[in-house]
Design an enzyme around this catalytic site. Structure first.
Site, PDB file in Angstrom:
ATOM      1  NE  ARG A 108      77.273  24.472  65.617  1.00  0.00           N
ATOM      2  CZ  ARG A 108      78.451  23.897  65.365  1.00  0.00           C
ATOM      3  NH1 ARG A 108      79.543  24.353  65.939  1.00  0.00           N
ATOM      4  NH2 ARG A 108      78.543  22.874  64.545  1.00  0.00           N
ATOM      5  N   PRO A 114      79.884  30.748  63.879  1.00  0.00           N
ATOM      6  CG  PRO A 114      82.094  31.413  63.384  1.00  0.00           C
ATOM      7  CD  PRO A 114      80.668  31.912  63.405  1.00  0.00           C
ATOM      8  CE  LYS A 115      77.301  32.757  68.764  1.00  0.00           C
ATOM      9  NZ  LYS A 115      76.350  33.325  69.712  1.00  0.00           N
ATOM     10  CB  THR A 116      82.616  25.115  69.021  1.00  0.00           C
ATOM     11  OG1 THR A 116      82.670  23.779  69.510  1.00  0.00           O
ATOM     12  CG2 THR A 116      83.962  25.794  69.217  1.00  0.00           C
TER      13      THR A 116
END
Length: 246
Positions: A108, A114-116
């Protein structure tokens, strides 16, 4: 610590950054890819201009990192959408879930992935390659593919993974206004495809308010692949500035 030294730092916390400032090389990265047809109106609602799509397709992927520079082994999952940027065909990274804090933060901060947080898994069981994604204790996705049913052409596998990749780089300001909002481009480089297979596949997506993969429903399975590679991720460059356009 002098101001000039602070200004050279790339990540926080200041004296123990969450990620190392090196370019990662991924060794024995294993993919399960399931391409499916979805509702075109649902897809239109999430693909940002100026990207466009010709067919309402989504690729659900689970990636098991055998080893990676600075991050070590981990697993990642998400949704990728085939798109066009002008005349160039590529893919838009819609959402990514993984189980490694450093890789999440670096993806990020240093780039625009778009990492979570999530808990994906990839394993073989009872003649099937199985990819799952959980968020907390809740199942979000389950993909299955016939294990090594048919060899896949290695050049075809390489082409599947090396399309240009588009992402949104959004940096918030302090007054609830974005300081940066750009469409950026990158791609996989220095890739060695070690093995690849195709076969029948199924995919189930489950409703979750914070992991809305099911908002792009599965209408038809189009193809599936199981690919093992070594690769490097290239840097990113901006191709469209939303704040200037606004």
């Amino acid at each position: 610590m002098k101001a000039a030294e602070v200004a050279r730092r790339l990540a926080t916390p200041l004296t123990a950054p969450a990620w190392a400032p090196v370019r990662s090389r991924f060794t024995d990265r294993e993919y399960l890819n399931v391409v499916y047809r979805t509702d075109p109106e649902a897809l239109r609602a999430v693909v940002p201009e100026p990207l466009e799509f010709d067919e309402p397709l989504v690729r659900f992927e689970v990636m098991k990192m055998g080893d990676s520079t600075s991050f070590g082994p981990y697993t990642e999952s998400g949704q990728v959408i085939p798109v066009r940027f002008g005349e160039e065909r590529g893919e838009y990274l819609h959402a990514m879930y993984l189980d490694n804090v450093a890789a999440t933060v670096a993806g990020r901060e240093a780039s625009a992935y778009p990492k979570t947080a999530g808990s994906p898994r990839l394993f073989a069981e009872a003649g099937a390659l199985v990819g799952t994604l959980d968020v907390g204790t809740q199942r979000v996705a389950t993909a299955t593919m016939g294990y090594k049913h048919y060899p896949m052409d290695l050049d075809e596998a390489r082409a599947e993974l090396t399309l240009p990749t588009y992402m949104l780089k959004i940096v918030p300001g302090y007054e609830r206004e974005p300081r940066m909002c750009e469409l950026v481009r990158t791609r996989i480089t220095d890739i060695t495809v070690k093995a690849a297979w195709t076969g029948p596949a199924r995919l189930q997506l489950f409703q979750h308010v914070l992991a809305p993969l099911a908002d792009l429903p599965v209408l038809e399975i189009v193809s599936a692949s199981h690919i093992i590679t070594d690769l490097t991720l290239d840097g990113v460059r901006p191709v469209f500035d939303y704040l200037k356009e606004r």
